[in-house]
Design a protein around this motif. Structure first.
Motif, PDB file in Angstrom:
ATOM      1  N   ALA A   5       0.836  -1.211   0.000  1.00 53.26           N
ATOM      2  CA  ALA A   5       0.000   0.000   0.000  1.00 53.26           C
ATOM      3  C   ALA A   5       0.868   1.257   0.000  1.00 53.26           C
ATOM      4  N   LEU A   6       1.971   1.226   0.741  1.00 48.60           N
ATOM      5  CA  LEU A   6       2.880   2.374   0.768  1.00 48.60           C
ATOM      6  C   LEU A   6       3.471   2.614  -0.616  1.00 48.60           C
ATOM      7  N   ARG A   7       3.945   1.556  -1.227  1.00 49.03           N
ATOM      8  CA  ARG A   7       4.546   1.691  -2.558  1.00 49.03           C
ATOM      9  C   ARG A   7       3.520   2.214  -3.567  1.00 49.03           C
ATOM     10  N   ALA A   8       2.294   1.691  -3.515  1.00 52.97           N
ATOM     11  CA  ALA A   8       1.241   2.145  -4.430  1.00 52.97           C
ATOM     12  C   ALA A   8       0.928   3.619  -4.204  1.00 52.97           C
ATOM     13  N   ARG A   9       0.889   4.043  -2.945  1.00 53.23           N
ATOM     14  CA  ARG A   9       0.618   5.458  -2.637  1.00 53.23           C
ATOM     15  C   ARG A   9       1.724   6.348  -3.196  1.00 53.23           C
ATOM     16  N   VAL A  10       2.964   5.941  -2.994  1.00 49.65           N
ATOM     17  CA  VAL A  10       4.097   6.725  -3.498  1.00 49.65           C
ATOM     18  C   VAL A  10       4.050   6.787  -5.023  1.00 49.65           C
ATOM     19  N   GLU A  11       3.795   5.656  -5.664  1.00 51.74           N
ATOM     20  CA  GLU A  11       3.710   5.650  -7.134  1.00 51.74           C
ATOM     21  C   GLU A  11       2.601   6.566  -7.634  1.00 51.74           C
ATOM     22  N   ARG A  18       3.645  14.955  -7.863  1.00 49.86           N
ATOM     23  CA  ARG A  18       3.775  15.537  -6.532  1.00 49.86           C
ATOM     24  C   ARG A  18       5.171  15.348  -5.965  1.00 49.86           C
ATOM     25  N   ASP A  19       5.589  16.294  -5.145  1.00 51.79           N
ATOM     26  CA  ASP A  19       6.771  16.109  -4.311  1.00 51.79           C
ATOM     27  C   ASP A  19       6.316  15.250  -3.131  1.00 51.79           C
ATOM     28  N   VAL A  20       7.095  14.239  -2.804  1.00 50.23           N
ATOM     29  CA  VAL A  20       6.669  13.255  -1.810  1.00 50.23           C
ATOM     30  C   VAL A  20       7.750  13.063  -0.761  1.00 50.23           C
ATOM     31  N   VAL A  21       7.336  12.977   0.491  1.00 52.29           N
ATOM     32  CA  VAL A  21       8.220  12.508   1.549  1.00 52.29           C
ATOM     33  C   VAL A  21       7.644  11.180   2.018  1.00 52.29           C
ATOM     34  N   VAL A  22       8.504  10.164   2.040  1.00 50.52           N
ATOM     35  CA  VAL A  22       8.086   8.829   2.451  1.00 50.52           C
ATOM     36  C   VAL A  22       8.578   8.623   3.885  1.00 50.52           C
ATOM     37  N   ASP A  23       7.628   8.453   4.789  1.00 52.56           N
ATOM     38  CA  ASP A  23       7.915   8.295   6.206  1.00 52.56           C
ATOM     39  C   ASP A  23       7.897   6.805   6.538  1.00 52.56           C
ATOM     40  N   SER A  24       9.077   6.221   6.520  1.00 46.26           N
ATOM     41  CA  SER A  24       9.252   4.806   6.827  1.00 46.26           C
ATOM     42  C   SER A  24      10.667   4.641   7.370  1.00 46.26           C
TER      43      SER A  24
END
Length: 155
Positions: A52-58, A65-71
């Protein structure tokens, strides 16, 4: 964002959000999926949350969008995977490592009460294992920024 549990990743990610970045948070996705109390997650649930995280980032990258991935991105391999994901979407990828002393990070985790998605309770031995197993990023991985996850002592 990368760092072990309690490093301050979510706090730092909020600074990016205030600057207009979309935030993709593994903790928020786990919370939304009903995993508020049981951490670490069973393998099947962890896999679904990771997907789900990967799909959201994709989706966010596809939308430009500029994205920050919090993991935690505890391993170089996990960071390399997301660097490749960003590159495939034409994104400039920067790893931000939230560097926090072990005792500070573990004390933060010990103080958690499962009140919200970024307040995940971990047994002390699990939190210690997460911290001790974290692979600290190095500049040879690619663009890297190291930020302090704690305030300097006043003493």
């Amino acid at each position: 964002m990368c760092g072990p549990a309690g490093a301050g990743k979510s706090t730092h990610a909020r600074r990016y959000a205030a600057a207009g970045y979309a935030v993709a948070s593994v903790d928020e996705l786990a919370w939304q999926a009903g995993h508020a109390a049981a951490h670490p997650l069973p393998d099947d649930a962890a896999g679904r949350v990771a997907d789900a995280l990967r799909a959201r980032v994709e989706d966010l990258l596809t939308d430009g969008r500029d994205v920050v991935v919090d993991s935690s991105f505890w391993s170089r391999a996990s960071r390399d995977d997301y660097r490749a994901l960003g590159a495939a979407h034409g994104a400039e990828v920067l790893v931000v490592y939230v560097e926090t002393p072990r005792d500070v990070a573990l004390a933060r985790v010990a103080a958690r009460a499962a009140a919200h998605a970024h307040d995940v309770v971990l047994a002390p031995e699990v939190a210690a294992a997460y911290h001790d197993g974290f692979e600290v990023p190095t500049p040879d991985e690619g663009p890297l920024e190291v930020v302090p996850g704690h305030l300097p002592s006043s003493t």
